[in-house]
Write a protein that holds these residues in place. Structure first.
Motif, mmCIF file in Angstrom:
data_model
loop_
_atom_site.group_PDB
_atom_site.id
_atom_site.type_symbol
_atom_site.label_atom_id
_atom_site.label_comp_id
_atom_site.label_asym_id
_atom_site.label_seq_id
_atom_site.Cartn_x
_atom_site.Cartn_y
_atom_site.Cartn_z
ATOM 1 N N GLU A 390 0.786 -1.235 0.126
ATOM 2 C CA GLU A 390 0.142 0.023 0.050
ATOM 3 C C GLU A 390 0.921 1.306 0.106
ATOM 4 O O GLU A 390 0.302 2.415 -0.245
ATOM 5 C CB GLU A 390 -1.176 -0.093 1.103
ATOM 6 N N PHE A 391 2.131 1.030 0.399
ATOM 7 C CA PHE A 391 2.907 2.228 0.341
ATOM 8 C C PHE A 391 4.333 2.083 -0.251
ATOM 9 O O PHE A 391 5.452 1.572 0.282
ATOM 10 C CB PHE A 391 3.196 2.836 1.672
ATOM 11 N N PRO A 392 4.219 1.735 -1.695
ATOM 12 C CA PRO A 392 5.732 1.231 -2.468
ATOM 13 C C PRO A 392 6.608 2.154 -2.360
ATOM 14 O O PRO A 392 6.387 3.579 -2.262
ATOM 15 C CB PRO A 392 4.915 1.214 -3.914
ATOM 16 N N ARG A 393 7.894 1.758 -2.584
ATOM 17 C CA ARG A 393 9.073 2.647 -2.291
ATOM 18 C C ARG A 393 9.376 3.220 -3.742
ATOM 19 O O ARG A 393 9.169 2.539 -4.913
ATOM 20 C CB ARG A 393 10.220 1.942 -1.986
ATOM 21 N N PRO A 394 9.539 4.677 -3.992
ATOM 22 C CA PRO A 394 9.838 5.392 -5.056
ATOM 23 C C PRO A 394 11.235 4.885 -5.580
ATOM 24 O O PRO A 394 12.071 4.337 -4.861
ATOM 25 C CB PRO A 394 10.037 6.707 -4.465
ATOM 26 N N ILE A 395 11.034 4.719 -6.872
ATOM 27 C CA ILE A 395 12.284 4.314 -7.889
ATOM 28 C C ILE A 395 12.971 5.619 -8.220
ATOM 29 O O ILE A 395 12.350 6.424 -8.956
ATOM 30 C CB ILE A 395 11.866 3.404 -8.832
ATOM 31 N N VAL A 396 14.229 5.788 -7.928
ATOM 32 C CA VAL A 396 14.885 6.972 -8.144
ATOM 33 C C VAL A 396 16.187 6.518 -9.214
ATOM 34 O O VAL A 396 16.869 5.782 -8.607
ATOM 35 C CB VAL A 396 15.551 7.709 -6.837
ATOM 36 N N LEU A 397 16.109 7.267 -10.334
ATOM 37 C CA LEU A 397 17.091 6.817 -11.283
ATOM 38 C C LEU A 397 17.993 8.220 -11.431
ATOM 39 O O LEU A 397 17.779 9.210 -11.663
ATOM 40 C CB LEU A 397 16.531 6.723 -12.843
ATOM 41 N N VAL A 398 19.355 7.868 -10.929
ATOM 42 C CA VAL A 398 20.230 8.900 -11.142
ATOM 43 C C VAL A 398 21.470 8.552 -12.097
ATOM 44 O O VAL A 398 21.665 7.238 -12.286
ATOM 45 C CB VAL A 398 20.735 9.241 -9.557
ATOM 46 N N GLY A 399 22.329 9.358 -12.577
ATOM 47 C CA GLY A 399 23.236 9.006 -13.479
ATOM 48 C C GLY A 399 23.798 10.283 -14.252
ATOM 49 O O GLY A 399 23.027 11.465 -13.915
ATOM 50 N N PRO A 400 24.803 10.315 -14.882
ATOM 51 C CA PRO A 400 25.277 11.358 -15.603
ATOM 52 C C PRO A 400 24.280 12.001 -16.814
ATOM 53 O O PRO A 400 23.589 11.190 -17.459
ATOM 54 C CB PRO A 400 26.706 11.021 -16.201
ATOM 55 N N HIS A 401 24.434 13.003 -17.023
ATOM 56 C CA HIS A 401 23.400 13.583 -18.285
ATOM 57 C C HIS A 401 23.757 12.942 -19.551
ATOM 58 O O HIS A 401 25.164 12.851 -20.025
ATOM 59 C CB HIS A 401 23.929 15.276 -18.366
ATOM 60 N N GLY A 402 22.654 12.387 -20.154
ATOM 61 C CA GLY A 402 22.816 11.803 -21.426
ATOM 62 C C GLY A 402 23.033 10.293 -21.558
ATOM 63 O O GLY A 402 23.116 9.637 -22.400
ATOM 64 N N VAL A 403 22.984 9.682 -20.041
ATOM 65 C CA VAL A 403 23.047 8.264 -20.083
ATOM 66 C C VAL A 403 22.012 7.422 -20.417
ATOM 67 O O VAL A 403 21.831 6.229 -20.542
ATOM 68 C CB VAL A 403 23.668 8.048 -18.703
ATOM 69 N N GLY A 404 20.865 8.173 -20.501
ATOM 70 C CA GLY A 404 19.522 7.486 -20.803
ATOM 71 C C GLY A 404 18.445 7.320 -19.394
ATOM 72 O O GLY A 404 17.684 6.452 -20.007
ATOM 73 N N ARG A 405 18.656 7.873 -18.799
ATOM 74 C CA ARG A 405 17.886 7.833 -17.401
ATOM 75 C C ARG A 405 16.161 8.120 -17.818
ATOM 76 O O ARG A 405 15.498 7.385 -17.489
ATOM 77 C CB ARG A 405 18.009 8.618 -16.400
ATOM 78 N N ASN A 406 16.002 9.255 -18.596
ATOM 79 C CA ASN A 406 14.763 9.688 -18.719
ATOM 80 C C ASN A 406 14.182 8.617 -19.810
ATOM 81 O O ASN A 406 12.937 8.370 -20.010
ATOM 82 C CB ASN A 406 14.548 11.026 -19.544
ATOM 83 N N GLU A 407 14.942 7.965 -20.815
ATOM 84 C CA GLU A 407 14.545 7.122 -21.693
ATOM 85 C C GLU A 407 13.998 5.734 -21.043
ATOM 86 O O GLU A 407 12.833 5.107 -21.116
ATOM 87 C CB GLU A 407 15.331 6.795 -22.638
ATOM 88 N N LEU A 408 14.895 5.480 -20.104
ATOM 89 C CA LEU A 408 14.499 4.249 -19.153
ATOM 90 C C LEU A 408 13.045 4.490 -18.311
ATOM 91 O O LEU A 408 12.278 3.590 -18.208
ATOM 92 C CB LEU A 408 15.570 3.926 -18.241
ATOM 93 N N LYS A 409 13.315 5.795 -17.883
ATOM 94 C CA LYS A 409 12.026 6.065 -17.156
ATOM 95 C C LYS A 409 10.853 5.976 -18.117
ATOM 96 O O LYS A 409 9.537 5.216 -17.721
ATOM 97 C CB LYS A 409 12.205 7.412 -16.375
ATOM 98 N N ARG A 410 10.758 6.521 -19.271
ATOM 99 C CA ARG A 410 9.738 6.634 -20.009
ATOM 100 C C ARG A 410 9.152 4.978 -20.402
ATOM 101 O O ARG A 410 7.886 4.796 -20.375
ATOM 102 C CB ARG A 410 9.973 7.368 -21.319
ATOM 103 N N ARG A 411 10.150 4.178 -20.648
ATOM 104 C CA ARG A 411 9.734 2.765 -20.977
ATOM 105 C C ARG A 411 9.426 2.087 -19.915
ATOM 106 O O ARG A 411 8.126 1.334 -19.976
ATOM 107 C CB ARG A 411 11.137 2.075 -21.738
#
Length: 598
Positions: A390-411
């Protein structure tokens, strides 16, 4: 082949009425004697009450029944009918080989061929012949008044170390036991104590030897090791025993640095050290020595503890190594300049692309930059946490600029829109006609947002073209309370504000692969990044900077990472990410102790 025998349930625990009556009498006699014992020993009423309830409990009555039943067989001479089970098994197996193509025979032959079954027959013969190893010979009996204080101890150490460190007492010019490692051979014997002086090892006089020579001598022996010791002071020995056998509950710490005892020049005995890596969970079994703690790795089958540097000692070592952290290459200014490419006099203000899809994910903000340079990381106390759906842990993606965090998040989010949700950011700019308040952004006034920033209600924020953008803590909590998994891609410095008991983030570091793989995969996928609002392909210099920045991030923030995923092939990376996210929601994890107690 399995055989089912008609067993009578609980038949072993059904005594006859006469025995049952005698057991009740025994219990009553014990209870009746408590009043007399209380008077003689001046015991407290609560202690007597506890014993009374204990003796009348069902468990103690069953224990007495077992004792009486076993005692009735004490006079019987039980023994093995044969000591040649191995040879009999071989004969039976050879007979079975002649009868082929029969299911029952094949099954029995397969069972007899298993190593566990053969080991059982071998053990049976050893026990039947009373062939126990190692064989212990009687200790020499010396009647010498001058050696009355000497104690002779025999320890079975097999292939393991002795489990004790040795030091030279310069005042007495003698070798002494400096510490005893919990769970080791010396500790299990209960006969060796800190301060005991070592005279002989298996008949070899070691007085006057160097501690390293004694360690090398002990390493040569396997099996019984006989030590001749001058015992330490009796009073001190009793105190040590009480500390050994009345131990405080073990605490668990997560190591926030790598450690190899053979690379540590100040450890008393490298062989007694415990190596570990950043992120390993350690069971601390002794902190009697503030400089050198004793610990085991969580889940390790080895019962012997090893030495690790205590918190105070490790902090001193870190302070001495501060010149490395003050290197200009790792300063806050250069670090954030390399990671974002922009510096503001007071805040980092990244460029936000015009694409509506990316506006919610490209904030990079810092706060309290002095925090990282002054922090000394050693250990973090942890406890086991069981996921709450009922209270899932947030998933936080960090990394250098351009490594593809936002694309992984979108998918990841598109794979299950009912399960994942991102945070709606705040902004001070005017709402556009097609936008909805609370869906695209939370539109607020500049005064309201600046007030929230001063009250530390934003985990990150920045300014772009005169407007403020940011992600608030309340928005993250709102997603958590909704029962959905919040997915974030913040700047690394936001981790200090996200890692709280009421958020409990699971931090995944998205790391780039090697330069060759990084270049080939980005060319293959026609990857682009935005520079001055214009999408452009990555240059070799930018790819190399991405790898360098990732290394710096790992050095500075690696102790915050729960998992590292290398984003080489995007398809494999998203599979790894989905698998990790699934485990986070099901399997227990070790979290900071104050998070679990929250």
């Amino acid at each position: 082949m399995p055989v089912t025998l008609p067993l009578k349930p609980w038949g072993f625990f059904h005594p006859d009425e006469k025995r049952d009556h005698q057991e009740r009498i025994d219990i009553q006699n014990l209870v009746a004697s408590l009043a007399e014992l209380q008077h003689r020993l001046s015991a407290k009423d609560e202690d007597v009450s506890f014993l009374r309830h204990f003796l009348r409990s069902k468990d103690i009555q069953l224990l007495l029944r077992v004792f009486n039943k076993v005692s009735s067989y004490a006079s019987l001479q039980l023994g093995a009918s044969s000591d040649s089970a191995v040879s009999t098994g071989v004969s039976v197996y050879n007979t079975l080989r002649k009868h082929k193509h029969k299911p029952h025979v094949d099954e029995l032959r397969e069972i007899m061929a298993k190593p566990h079954f053969q080991a059982l027959l071998y053990t049976h013969d050893k026990v039947a012949c009373r062939d126990y190893e190692p064989k212990l010979f009687s200790l020499p009996h010396e009647v010498n008044e001058a050696e009355e204080a000497v104690k002779v101890v025999r320890i079975i150490k097999n292939e393991e170390p002795l489990g004790a460190t040795i030091q030279r007492n310069e005042k007495k010019q003698s070798l002494e036991i400096a510490r005893i490692l919990r769970g080791g051979a010396a500790d299990r014997s209960g006969l060796v104590h800190v301060g005991d002086e070592i005279c002989e090892v298996n008949g070899t006089n070691v007085q006057g030897c160097d501690p390293k020579e004694v360690v090398q001598l002990l390493a040569k022996f396997s099996g019984p090791v006989t030590l001749k010791l001058f015992p330490a002071d009796n009073n001190k020995g009793i105190m040590r025993e009480s500390k050994t056998y009345f131990r405080t509950p073990q605490i668990r710490l997560r190591a926030l640095f790598d450690y190899d005892p053979f690379d540590d020049p100040i450890i008393p005995c490298p062989e007694a050290g415990l190596s570990f890596q950043k992120g390993d969970v350690l069971q601390i079994v002794s902190q009697e020595d503030p400089l050198w703690w004793q610990a085991r790795k969580e889940g390790d089958s080895n019962l012997r503890a090893g030495l690790i540097p205590g918190k105070q000692l490790q902090e001193r070592k870190e302070i001495l190594g501060r010149p490395l952290l003050s290197d200009p290459r790792y300063s806050d200014a250069s670090f954030h300049k390399n990671s974002t490419g922009h510096l503001s006099p007071c805040r980092i203000s990244p460029q936000i692309p015009k694409s509506k899809k990316l506006k919610k994910t490209m904030y990079h903000v810092t706060q309290n930059q002095v925090y990282d340079s002054e922090e000394i990381i050693t250990y973090e106390e942890v406890q086991l946490y069981y996921p709450k759906p009922e209270f899932p842990r947030p998933i936080v993606l960090v990394g250098p600029h351009g490594v593809g965090r936002n694309e992984l998040k979108r998918r990841l989010m598109s794979s299950n829109t009912d399960k994942f949700q991102e945070v709606v950011p705040y902004t001070t700019r005017l709402k556009k006609p097609h936008e909805l308040d609370g869906r695209d952004y939370h539109f607020v006034s500049r005064d309201e947002m600046e007030k929230g920033i001063l009250l530390n209600r934003f985990v990150e924020y920045g300014e772009y073209k005169g407007n403020l953008y940011g992600s608030s803590i309340d928005s993250i909590k709102c997603v958590i309370n909704s029962g959905k998994v919040c997915v974030l891609t913040p700047h690394t410095q936001a981790l200090k504000f996200l890692r709280t008991a009421d958020i409990k983030p699971y931090v995944i570091f998205i790391a780039p692969p090697s330069f060759e793989v990084l270049k080939n995969t980005r060319i293959e996928k026609n990857a682009r990044h935005t520079v001055n609002d214009v999408p452009q392909p990555f240059t070799d210099e930018e790819l190399q900077k991405m790898i360098t920045t990732a290394k710096k991030m790992s050095i500075r923030y690696g102790h915050f990472f729960d998992k590292i995923i290398v984003n080489g092939q995007i398809e494999q990376a998203i599979k790894d990410l989905a698998h990790v996210v699934e485990l986070v929601g099901k399997e227990p994890q070790y979290l900071p102790a104050n998070w679990v107690q929250y």
